[in-house]
Design a protein around this motif. Structure first.
Motif, PDB file in Angstrom:
ATOM      1  N   UNK A 133      -9.041  14.836  -5.957  1.00 30.44           N
ATOM      2  CA  UNK A 133      -9.133  14.558  -7.464  1.00 30.44           C
ATOM      3  C   UNK A 133      -7.806  14.015  -7.952  1.00 30.44           C
ATOM      4  N   UNK A 134      -8.035  13.260  -8.773  1.00 27.02           N
ATOM      5  CA  UNK A 134      -6.829  12.560  -9.224  1.00 27.02           C
ATOM      6  C   UNK A 134      -6.204  11.041  -8.629  1.00 27.02           C
ATOM      7  N   UNK A 135      -6.747  11.089  -7.241  1.00 30.69           N
ATOM      8  CA  UNK A 135      -6.373  10.038  -6.530  1.00 30.69           C
ATOM      9  C   UNK A 135      -6.837   8.633  -6.887  1.00 30.69           C
ATOM     10  N   UNK A 136      -6.141   8.030  -7.857  1.00 29.21           N
ATOM     11  CA  UNK A 136      -6.701   6.765  -8.646  1.00 29.21           C
ATOM     12  C   UNK A 136      -6.627   5.628  -7.852  1.00 29.21           C
ATOM     13  N   UNK A 137      -5.422   5.732  -6.686  1.00 38.70           N
ATOM     14  CA  UNK A 137      -5.334   4.605  -5.866  1.00 38.70           C
ATOM     15  C   UNK A 137      -6.680   4.500  -4.871  1.00 38.70           C
ATOM     16  N   UNK A 138      -7.280   3.336  -4.769  1.00 43.37           N
ATOM     17  CA  UNK A 138      -8.030   2.874  -3.735  1.00 43.37           C
ATOM     18  C   UNK A 138      -7.836   1.654  -2.662  1.00 43.37           C
ATOM     19  N   UNK A 139      -7.915   1.696  -1.610  1.00 40.83           N
ATOM     20  CA  UNK A 139      -7.709   0.716  -0.902  1.00 40.83           C
ATOM     21  C   UNK A 139      -8.846  -0.232  -0.600  1.00 40.83           C
ATOM     22  N   UNK A 140      -8.787  -1.427  -0.904  1.00 37.14           N
ATOM     23  CA  UNK A 140      -9.767  -2.411  -0.814  1.00 37.14           C
ATOM     24  C   UNK A 140      -9.629  -3.218   0.623  1.00 37.14           C
ATOM     25  N   UNK A 141     -11.004  -3.282   1.123  1.00 41.76           N
ATOM     26  CA  UNK A 141     -10.975  -4.328   2.375  1.00 41.76           C
ATOM     27  C   UNK A 141     -11.369  -5.613   1.876  1.00 41.76           C
ATOM     28  N   UNK A 142     -10.696  -6.573   2.090  1.00 38.96           N
ATOM     29  CA  UNK A 142     -11.066  -8.032   1.609  1.00 38.96           C
ATOM     30  C   UNK A 142     -11.153  -9.136   2.697  1.00 38.96           C
ATOM     31  N   UNK A 145       3.080  12.841  -9.401  1.00 43.76           N
ATOM     32  CA  UNK A 145       2.507  14.125  -9.391  1.00 43.76           C
ATOM     33  C   UNK A 145       3.659  14.887  -8.688  1.00 43.76           C
ATOM     34  N   UNK A 146       4.910  14.528  -8.664  1.00 41.89           N
ATOM     35  CA  UNK A 146       5.581  15.584  -8.203  1.00 41.89           C
ATOM     36  C   UNK A 146       5.809  15.766  -6.832  1.00 41.89           C
ATOM     37  N   UNK A 147       5.092  14.913  -5.939  1.00 39.02           N
ATOM     38  CA  UNK A 147       5.160  14.875  -4.388  1.00 39.02           C
ATOM     39  C   UNK A 147       6.104  14.044  -3.814  1.00 39.02           C
ATOM     40  N   UNK A 148       7.116  14.439  -2.951  1.00 39.82           N
ATOM     41  CA  UNK A 148       8.165  13.556  -2.448  1.00 39.82           C
ATOM     42  C   UNK A 148       7.745  13.587  -0.964  1.00 39.82           C
ATOM     43  N   UNK A 149       7.766  12.523  -0.602  1.00 38.90           N
ATOM     44  CA  UNK A 149       7.466  12.145   0.883  1.00 38.90           C
ATOM     45  C   UNK A 149       8.423  12.545   1.769  1.00 38.90           C
ATOM     46  N   UNK A 150       8.239  13.109   3.028  1.00 37.23           N
ATOM     47  CA  UNK A 150       9.309  13.339   3.810  1.00 37.23           C
ATOM     48  C   UNK A 150       9.333  12.404   5.016  1.00 37.23           C
ATOM     49  N   UNK A 191       0.763  -1.160   0.175  1.00 37.22           N
ATOM     50  CA  UNK A 191       0.004   0.119   0.050  1.00 37.22           C
ATOM     51  C   UNK A 191       0.884   1.206   0.004  1.00 37.22           C
ATOM     52  N   UNK A 192       1.938   1.402   0.560  1.00 34.68           N
ATOM     53  CA  UNK A 192       2.831   2.258   0.869  1.00 34.68           C
ATOM     54  C   UNK A 192       3.579   2.724  -0.402  1.00 34.68           C
ATOM     55  N   UNK A 193       4.060   1.393  -1.022  1.00 40.50           N
ATOM     56  CA  UNK A 193       4.711   1.485  -2.500  1.00 40.50           C
ATOM     57  C   UNK A 193       3.587   2.242  -3.474  1.00 40.50           C
ATOM     58  N   UNK A 194       2.413   1.691  -3.640  1.00 39.61           N
ATOM     59  CA  UNK A 194       1.483   2.055  -4.612  1.00 39.61           C
ATOM     60  C   UNK A 194       1.147   3.724  -4.198  1.00 39.61           C
ATOM     61  N   UNK A 195       0.967   4.097  -2.925  1.00 37.10           N
ATOM     62  CA  UNK A 195       0.693   5.313  -2.857  1.00 37.10           C
ATOM     63  C   UNK A 195       1.830   6.391  -3.018  1.00 37.10           C
ATOM     64  N   UNK A 196       3.031   5.852  -2.461  1.00 35.61           N
ATOM     65  CA  UNK A 196       4.220   6.823  -2.810  1.00 35.61           C
ATOM     66  C   UNK A 196       4.532   6.954  -4.304  1.00 35.61           C
ATOM     67  N   UNK A 197       4.107   5.837  -4.944  1.00 34.65           N
ATOM     68  CA  UNK A 197       4.549   5.803  -6.509  1.00 34.65           C
ATOM     69  C   UNK A 197       3.514   6.949  -7.165  1.00 34.65           C
ATOM     70  N   UNK A 198       2.186   6.775  -6.652  1.00 38.15           N
ATOM     71  CA  UNK A 198       1.234   7.825  -7.358  1.00 38.15           C
ATOM     72  C   UNK A 198       1.681   9.349  -6.998  1.00 38.15           C
ATOM     73  N   UNK A 199       2.053   9.514  -5.643  1.00 33.65           N
ATOM     74  CA  UNK A 199       2.227  10.884  -5.359  1.00 33.65           C
ATOM     75  C   UNK A 199       3.512  11.316  -6.170  1.00 33.65           C
ATOM     76  N   UNK A 200       4.374  10.271  -6.180  1.00 27.42           N
ATOM     77  CA  UNK A 200       5.602  10.786  -6.727  1.00 27.42           C
ATOM     78  C   UNK A 200       5.451  11.039  -8.460  1.00 27.42           C
TER      79      UNK A 200
END
Length: 297
Positions: free
Chosen positions: A260-269, A213-218, A202-211
């Motif tokens: 808007x533009x947040x294409x990643x969705x966490x699914x509960x399974x 968009x030019x957003x770097x996590x601190x 989940x972290x990798x997918x979210x950080x990749x999407x933000x990356x």
């Protein structure tokens, strides 16, 4: 005290007649009377008042009847459970919740809607690594978890809920006045995110999407758990990016804003070990899946 004596006593007490009780039990009346006398002798009390047209319970008999009926009912339930287990139909299902899913009201409501059908849940909450280990070892029949999740890939899974990511923004923050923001609004903001070890996929997918968009996590703004990011946002540390279900009961110290533009969705399974042949657990999966499928139509 023999178990059959309880059955004899309860039958006589309910019918208030030895002969009728004997007919119902399929035995002769004299042996039934002898067994009741033996029970009374063992207890040291009279259970019945013998009358010309039947019997009445003594005060001791009335007290004993309640306990005897309870014991017989417990025995019948135990016998039914044993037979269900023999047929692979145990009524108890062990379900483990990943920490970030245990308070998800829609999932709990789905479970509550099927528990009344003779299914009994034994639930536990634990971190994902422990949950995965218990599912592999069949200590848990089912697991409620979030995906994407690398550790869940070996398991069978059924989707229960789509849980979109939202921004939890301190009430005093300039972005808090918007109902929705775009990803570029998050640039140069202090973003609060859970640590990678909590949920690597989940972290990798979210950080990749933000990356992208030019957003770097601190890293200095990481929190111990998903839930903790919300508390940190409420305290004013920054903007938390979390699944909506974790943030839907906020107080007025922070607001929920869609992205808007947040294409990643966490699914509960719901997940289970393919080799786990617990028929009742698979029945729970089928019922949960049917409910979820009906909601998406």
């Amino acid at each position: 005290m023999e178990f059959r004596h309880l059955k004899y006593f309860v039958t006589v007490a309910q019918l208030r007649h030895f002969t009728k009780a004997a007919e119902q039990l399929g035995i002769a009346q004299p042996p039934l009377s002898q067994q009741i006398k033996k029970l009374e002798h063992e207890l040291g009390v009279d259970l019945f008042k013998r009358l010309s047209r039947g019997v009445e319970l003594t005060r001791a008999g009335e007290v004993f009847l309640k306990d005897a009926e309870s014991i017989l009912a417990d025995a019948q339930r135990a016998e039914a459970r044993v037979r269900q287990v023999a047929r692979g139909e145990s009524t108890q299902v062990n379900i483990g919740f990943a920490t970030s899913t245990s308070t998800c009201i829609p999932v709990l409501e789905k479970m509550a809607s099927i528990q009344s059908n003779g299914i009994h849940f034994n639930t536990a909450e634990m971190p994902m690594p422990e949950l995965v280990a218990q599912l592999k070892n069949k200590q848990q029949d089912l697991a409620i978890m979030r995906v994407p999740c690398y550790a869940s890939e070996p398991f069978e899974r059924k989707r229960l809920l789509d849980d979109p990511f939202v921004a939890v923004i301190p009430a005093h923050h300039p972005l808090a006045r918007f109902k929705s923001i775009q990803l570029h609004h998050l640039k140069e903001q202090k973003l609060l995110l859970f640590p990678r070890e909590t949920g690597p996929a989940l972290y990798d997918a979210l950080s990749a999407l933000l990356g992208d968009a030019g957003i770097r996590l601190q890293p200095q703004f990481a929190s111990p758990q998903l839930r903790t990011t919300i508390a940190m946002a409420q305290a004013g540390f920054g903007i938390a990016i979390v699944p909506y279900s974790l943030a839907e009961h906020l107080d007025d110290s922070a607001v929920i804003v869609s992205i808007e533009g947040m294409t990643l969705t966490s699914q509960i399974v719901v997940a289970w070990q393919a080799s786990n042949l617990n028929a009742q657990a698979l029945n729970v999966v089928a019922k949960l899946s049917a409910i979820s499928a009906g909601e998406t139509r």
